[in-house]
Design a protein around this motif. Structure first.
Motif, PDB file in Angstrom:
ATOM      1  N   VAL A 122       0.986  -1.243   0.183  1.00 12.42           N
ATOM      2  CA  VAL A 122       0.046  -0.053  -0.139  1.00 12.42           C
ATOM      3  C   VAL A 122       0.789   1.243  -0.084  1.00 12.42           C
ATOM      4  O   VAL A 122       1.800   1.105   0.732  1.00 12.42           O
ATOM      5  N   THR A 123       0.677   2.237  -0.952  1.00 14.29           N
ATOM      6  CA  THR A 123       1.305   3.362  -0.937  1.00 14.29           C
ATOM      7  C   THR A 123       0.348   4.585  -0.598  1.00 14.29           C
ATOM      8  O   THR A 123      -0.741   4.521  -1.065  1.00 14.29           O
ATOM      9  N   LEU A 124       0.568   5.504   0.357  1.00 17.41           N
ATOM     10  CA  LEU A 124      -0.118   6.567   0.651  1.00 17.41           C
ATOM     11  C   LEU A 124       0.445   7.911   0.200  1.00 17.41           C
ATOM     12  O   LEU A 124       1.732   8.108   0.402  1.00 17.41           O
ATOM     13  N   ASN A 125      -0.349   8.977  -0.261  1.00 23.35           N
ATOM     14  CA  ASN A 125       0.433  10.205  -0.609  1.00 23.35           C
ATOM     15  C   ASN A 125       0.684  10.763   0.729  1.00 23.35           C
ATOM     16  O   ASN A 125      -0.396  11.062   1.727  1.00 23.35           O
ATOM     17  N   ALA A 126       1.919  11.265   0.750  1.00 23.08           N
ATOM     18  CA  ALA A 126       2.104  12.201   1.910  1.00 23.08           C
ATOM     19  C   ALA A 126       1.394  13.391   2.024  1.00 23.08           C
ATOM     20  O   ALA A 126       1.340  13.913   3.114  1.00 23.08           O
ATOM     21  N   GLU A 127       0.820  13.934   1.035  1.00 21.65           N
ATOM     22  CA  GLU A 127       0.090  15.146   1.183  1.00 21.65           C
ATOM     23  C   GLU A 127      -1.335  14.790   1.979  1.00 21.65           C
ATOM     24  O   GLU A 127      -1.919  15.585   2.502  1.00 21.65           O
ATOM     25  N   LEU A 128      -1.687  13.424   2.055  1.00 23.80           N
ATOM     26  CA  LEU A 128      -2.802  13.183   2.992  1.00 23.80           C
ATOM     27  C   LEU A 128      -2.811  13.702   4.508  1.00 23.80           C
ATOM     28  O   LEU A 128      -3.754  14.075   4.884  1.00 23.80           O
ATOM     29  N   LEU A 135     -10.611  11.667   6.333  1.00 25.76           N
ATOM     30  CA  LEU A 135     -10.387  11.557   5.063  1.00 25.76           C
ATOM     31  C   LEU A 135      -9.234  10.495   4.765  1.00 25.76           C
ATOM     32  O   LEU A 135      -9.169   9.851   3.829  1.00 25.76           O
ATOM     33  N   VAL A 136      -8.277  10.702   5.600  1.00 27.44           N
ATOM     34  CA  VAL A 136      -6.933   9.803   5.481  1.00 27.44           C
ATOM     35  C   VAL A 136      -7.523   8.333   5.984  1.00 27.44           C
ATOM     36  O   VAL A 136      -7.091   7.519   5.202  1.00 27.44           O
ATOM     37  N   GLU A 137      -8.439   7.962   6.893  1.00 24.51           N
ATOM     38  CA  GLU A 137      -9.077   6.795   7.266  1.00 24.51           C
ATOM     39  C   GLU A 137      -9.771   6.307   5.707  1.00 24.51           C
ATOM     40  O   GLU A 137      -9.594   5.306   5.585  1.00 24.51           O
ATOM     41  N   TYR A 138     -10.682   7.379   5.242  1.00 26.56           N
ATOM     42  CA  TYR A 138     -11.236   6.681   4.035  1.00 26.56           C
ATOM     43  C   TYR A 138     -10.203   6.261   2.867  1.00 26.56           C
ATOM     44  O   TYR A 138     -10.401   5.220   2.548  1.00 26.56           O
ATOM     45  N   VAL A 139      -8.999   6.962   2.695  1.00 30.38           N
ATOM     46  CA  VAL A 139      -8.171   6.329   1.689  1.00 30.38           C
ATOM     47  C   VAL A 139      -7.497   4.959   2.349  1.00 30.38           C
ATOM     48  O   VAL A 139      -7.571   4.201   1.432  1.00 30.38           O
ATOM     49  N   ALA A 140      -7.107   4.884   3.505  1.00 29.48           N
ATOM     50  CA  ALA A 140      -6.545   3.757   4.201  1.00 29.48           C
ATOM     51  C   ALA A 140      -7.633   2.619   3.713  1.00 29.48           C
ATOM     52  O   ALA A 140      -7.187   1.617   3.345  1.00 29.48           O
ATOM     53  N   VAL A 141      -9.012   2.997   4.206  1.00 30.50           N
ATOM     54  CA  VAL A 141      -9.648   1.684   4.002  1.00 30.50           C
ATOM     55  C   VAL A 141      -9.952   1.658   2.484  1.00 30.50           C
ATOM     56  O   VAL A 141     -10.210   0.191   2.075  1.00 30.50           O
ATOM     57  N   GLN A 159     -17.891  -3.571  -0.200  1.00 35.84           N
ATOM     58  CA  GLN A 159     -16.905  -3.841   1.047  1.00 35.84           C
ATOM     59  C   GLN A 159     -16.295  -2.556   1.719  1.00 35.84           C
ATOM     60  O   GLN A 159     -16.412  -2.569   2.730  1.00 35.84           O
ATOM     61  N   VAL A 160     -16.263  -1.209   0.581  1.00 36.35           N
ATOM     62  CA  VAL A 160     -16.105  -0.412   1.433  1.00 36.35           C
ATOM     63  C   VAL A 160     -16.962   0.384   2.329  1.00 36.35           C
ATOM     64  O   VAL A 160     -17.040   0.720   3.375  1.00 36.35           O
ATOM     65  N   ALA A 161     -18.217   0.189   1.956  1.00 37.47           N
ATOM     66  CA  ALA A 161     -19.604   0.533   2.495  1.00 37.47           C
ATOM     67  C   ALA A 161     -19.779  -0.165   4.014  1.00 37.47           C
ATOM     68  O   ALA A 161     -20.037   0.227   5.033  1.00 37.47           O
ATOM     69  N   SER A 162     -19.154  -1.396   3.884  1.00 33.42           N
ATOM     70  CA  SER A 162     -19.361  -2.254   5.240  1.00 33.42           C
ATOM     71  C   SER A 162     -18.345  -1.798   6.155  1.00 33.42           C
ATOM     72  O   SER A 162     -18.679  -1.840   7.494  1.00 33.42           O
ATOM     73  N   CYS A 163     -17.180  -1.024   5.855  1.00 30.81           N
ATOM     74  CA  CYS A 163     -16.196  -0.571   6.690  1.00 30.81           C
ATOM     75  C   CYS A 163     -16.723   1.181   7.105  1.00 30.81           C
ATOM     76  O   CYS A 163     -16.582   1.292   8.308  1.00 30.81           O
ATOM     77  N   LEU A 164     -16.858   1.537   6.146  1.00 26.11           N
ATOM     78  CA  LEU A 164     -17.424   3.124   6.427  1.00 26.11           C
ATOM     79  C   LEU A 164     -18.757   3.465   5.527  1.00 26.11           C
ATOM     80  O   LEU A 164     -18.838   3.774   4.608  1.00 26.11           O
ATOM     81  N   PRO A 165     -19.696   3.346   6.504  1.00 23.72           N
ATOM     82  CA  PRO A 165     -20.971   3.514   5.742  1.00 23.72           C
ATOM     83  C   PRO A 165     -21.342   5.068   5.384  1.00 23.72           C
ATOM     84  O   PRO A 165     -21.897   5.284   4.129  1.00 23.72           O
ATOM     85  N   ASP A 166     -20.468   5.856   5.560  1.00 20.09           N
ATOM     86  CA  ASP A 166     -20.463   7.334   5.035  1.00 20.09           C
ATOM     87  C   ASP A 166     -19.313   7.468   3.822  1.00 20.09           C
ATOM     88  O   ASP A 166     -18.897   8.675   3.655  1.00 20.09           O
ATOM     89  N   TRP A 167     -19.017   6.365   3.227  1.00 17.63           N
ATOM     90  CA  TRP A 167     -17.738   6.693   2.247  1.00 17.63           C
ATOM     91  C   TRP A 167     -18.224   7.572   1.340  1.00 17.63           C
ATOM     92  O   TRP A 167     -17.204   8.300   0.818  1.00 17.63           O
ATOM     93  N   ARG A 168     -19.196   7.570   0.769  1.00 13.55           N
ATOM     94  CA  ARG A 168     -19.870   8.468  -0.190  1.00 13.55           C
ATOM     95  C   ARG A 168     -19.495   9.951   0.096  1.00 13.55           C
ATOM     96  O   ARG A 168     -18.706  10.715  -0.698  1.00 13.55           O
ATOM     97  N   GLN A 169     -19.759  10.399   1.268  1.00 14.34           N
ATOM     98  CA  GLN A 169     -19.535  11.754   1.766  1.00 14.34           C
ATOM     99  C   GLN A 169     -17.997  11.961   1.793  1.00 14.34           C
ATOM    100  O   GLN A 169     -17.709  13.232   1.462  1.00 14.34           O
ATOM    101  N   ARG A 171     -15.626  10.439   0.301  1.00 14.51           N
ATOM    102  CA  ARG A 171     -15.129  10.434  -1.143  1.00 14.51           C
ATOM    103  C   ARG A 171     -15.401  11.861  -1.745  1.00 14.51           C
ATOM    104  O   ARG A 171     -14.557  12.410  -2.140  1.00 14.51           O
ATOM    105  N   SER A 172     -16.626  12.441  -1.757  1.00 14.79           N
ATOM    106  CA  SER A 172     -16.995  13.597  -2.134  1.00 14.79           C
ATOM    107  C   SER A 172     -16.050  14.850  -1.401  1.00 14.79           C
ATOM    108  O   SER A 172     -15.563  15.621  -2.251  1.00 14.79           O
ATOM    109  N   GLU A 173     -15.826  14.713  -0.288  1.00 18.12           N
ATOM    110  CA  GLU A 173     -15.009  15.565   0.502  1.00 18.12           C
ATOM    111  C   GLU A 173     -13.745  15.541  -0.226  1.00 18.12           C
ATOM    112  O   GLU A 173     -12.926  16.675  -0.347  1.00 18.12           O
TER     113      GLU A 173
END
Length: 186
Positions: A122-128, A135-141, A159-169, A171-173
């Motif tokens: 897994v690679t994460l952008n340092a700008e996170l 939002l960092v949690e969303y990218v990690a999940v 699968q994403v929704a099972s972890c983060l029910p508000d994932w759409r919000q 993602r839009s942020e």
């Protein structure tokens, strides 16, 4: 380019894990960047133009990202990993004793917030590190879910929704923060 004098840019704000921090540039014999009580202090030995200040701040953020984002990632793994039963690799961080675990890299990336290979790199952008932790949690999940579904199918988003029910919000942020804008000093 304008010259930075004592206390220059006191009205400038940078963001660190979602918290607004005032930027304070001062003259010093030591070149140093430190965060104290919501103020990001940049001390320079020479007159500093805005580009030099920006470069020092950017370097500080990358160093901080390499310290803080692994913690954010392992917290997301601990919180949501149990939902990823069919992951392709063991959901533990890779060590010499566990060569098949997850490997995490934090680095500046030009066009993505993160990536995940099928072998668990897994690679994460340092700008996170400049964004709110949610939002960092969303990218990690999002990247962890790629260990189950290595695509962006309906099953992946389920699968994403099972972890983060508000994932759409979330993602839009995240989409509202263009990658280029994350680095801008406001």
């Amino acid at each position: 380019s304008s010259q930075a004098g004592e206390g220059h840019q006191d009205d400038v704000v940078v963001h660190y894990l979602g918290r607004a921090c005032r930027l304070c540039v001062t003259h010093s014999v030591w070149k140093r960047v430190s965060l104290e009580a919501g103020v990001l202090h940049v001390a320079l030995a020479h007159d500093a133009d805005d580009e030099r200040v920006r470069r020092l701040v950017d370097e500080w953020f990358v160093r901080q990202a390499r310290e803080d984002l692994p913690r954010c990632f392992t917290e997301a793994l601990a919180r949501h990993g149990w939902r990823l039963r069919h992951a392709r690799v063991p959901l533990v961080m890779r060590t010499p004793e566990r060569p098949r675990g997850l490997r995490l890299t934090v680095r500046p990336m030009r066009s993505r917030w993160g990536s995940c290979s099928v072998d668990g790199h897994v690679t994460l952008n340092a700008e996170l590190v400049r964004l709110p932790q949610r939002l960092v949690e969303y990218v990690a999940v999002h990247e962890l879910c790629h260990l189950v579904h290595h695509n962006h199918s309906a099953a992946f988003y389920f699968q994403v929704a099972s972890c983060l029910p508000d994932w759409r919000q979330r993602r839009s942020e995240l989409k509202a923060v263009a990658l280029r804008k994350a680095r801008e000093i406001s």
